[in-house]
Scaffold this motif. Sequence first.
Motif, short mmCIF file in Angstrom:
data_model
loop_
_atom_site.label_atom_id
_atom_site.label_comp_id
_atom_site.label_asym_id
_atom_site.label_seq_id
_atom_site.Cartn_x
_atom_site.Cartn_y
_atom_site.Cartn_z
N ASP A 81 -1.30 41.68 -4.27
CA ASP A 81 -2.13 42.72 -4.87
C ASP A 81 -2.85 42.19 -6.11
OD1 ASP A 81 -3.11 45.42 -4.90
OD2 ASP A 81 -1.85 45.73 -6.69
N ARG A 151 -10.39 45.97 2.08
CA ARG A 151 -9.57 46.22 3.26
C ARG A 151 -8.20 45.57 3.12
NH1 ARG A 151 -8.35 49.63 7.30
NH2 ARG A 151 -7.13 48.45 8.78
N LEU A 152 -8.16 44.35 2.63
CA LEU A 152 -6.88 43.67 2.43
C LEU A 152 -6.03 44.38 1.37
CD1 LEU A 152 -8.08 39.96 2.55
CD2 LEU A 152 -6.65 41.11 4.25
N ARG A 153 -6.67 44.90 0.33
CA ARG A 153 -5.93 45.65 -0.70
C ARG A 153 -5.36 46.94 -0.11
NH1 ARG A 153 -9.75 46.25 -5.66
NH2 ARG A 153 -8.08 47.60 -6.40
N TYR A 154 -6.15 47.59 0.76
CA TYR A 154 -5.69 48.82 1.41
C TYR A 154 -4.46 48.52 2.28
CZ TYR A 154 -5.55 52.63 4.80
OH TYR A 154 -5.14 53.65 5.61
N GLU A 155 -4.52 47.43 3.04
CA GLU A 155 -3.39 47.04 3.89
C GLU A 155 -2.18 46.67 3.06
OE1 GLU A 155 -4.62 43.95 6.54
OE2 GLU A 155 -6.00 45.26 7.63
N GLU A 156 -2.40 46.04 1.91
CA GLU A 156 -1.31 45.63 1.03
C GLU A 156 -0.56 46.84 0.48
OE1 GLU A 156 0.97 42.72 -0.87
OE2 GLU A 156 -0.61 42.42 0.60
N LYS A 157 -1.25 47.93 0.25
CA LYS A 157 -0.64 49.12 -0.35
C LYS A 157 0.10 49.98 0.67
CE LYS A 157 -3.99 49.31 -4.03
NZ LYS A 157 -3.47 49.19 -5.31
N ARG A 158 -0.17 49.76 1.95
CA ARG A 158 0.50 50.56 2.99
C ARG A 158 1.93 50.21 3.13
NH1 ARG A 158 -1.73 50.89 8.52
NH2 ARG A 158 -3.38 49.48 8.37
#
Length: 158
Positions: A81, A151-158
């Motif tokens: 992140d 998009r990668l940040r969104y996936e990281e937070k899931r």
Amino acid sequence: MSHQSMSDLIEQYLKSILNETEEEIIEIRRSEMADLFSCVPSQINYVINTRFTLAQGYTVESKRGGGGYIRIQRVELNSHDEVLSYLRKSIGDQLTYKDGVAVLQQLYNYDIISKREAELLVSIISYEAIGKQNPSEDNVRAAIIRALLDRLRYEEKR
């Protein structure tokens, strides 16, 4: 036999000093470096401005004048992140091909994307894909990389 440019030699020298320090920060004087490499101070500026960028994992601070210096620090991030946030902040409205590749290299270095993904993304941001003659080439590249990081940040937070 490999012929290295003056810029390559200066970059290697600075990176070797950075690797030797525990704090991952160095402070240099532009004129002293120019004397060491028998080049003009603008050559030192060029190397620092093109090879020690945020996208490549460095922060640079400089002070001009008689007591001036250039401080180069390697940025070490502890989580995916942090890496994604840092890279996202480093991208403005425009991104050169070289800086785009540097961002993708950082994502690969931190194991956020695979080698294959990095290679595919390099082809997507290439001159051939975007168009070297396209006046908004660097804008398109920046938008692509920003969307990727978001998009990668969104996936990281899931």
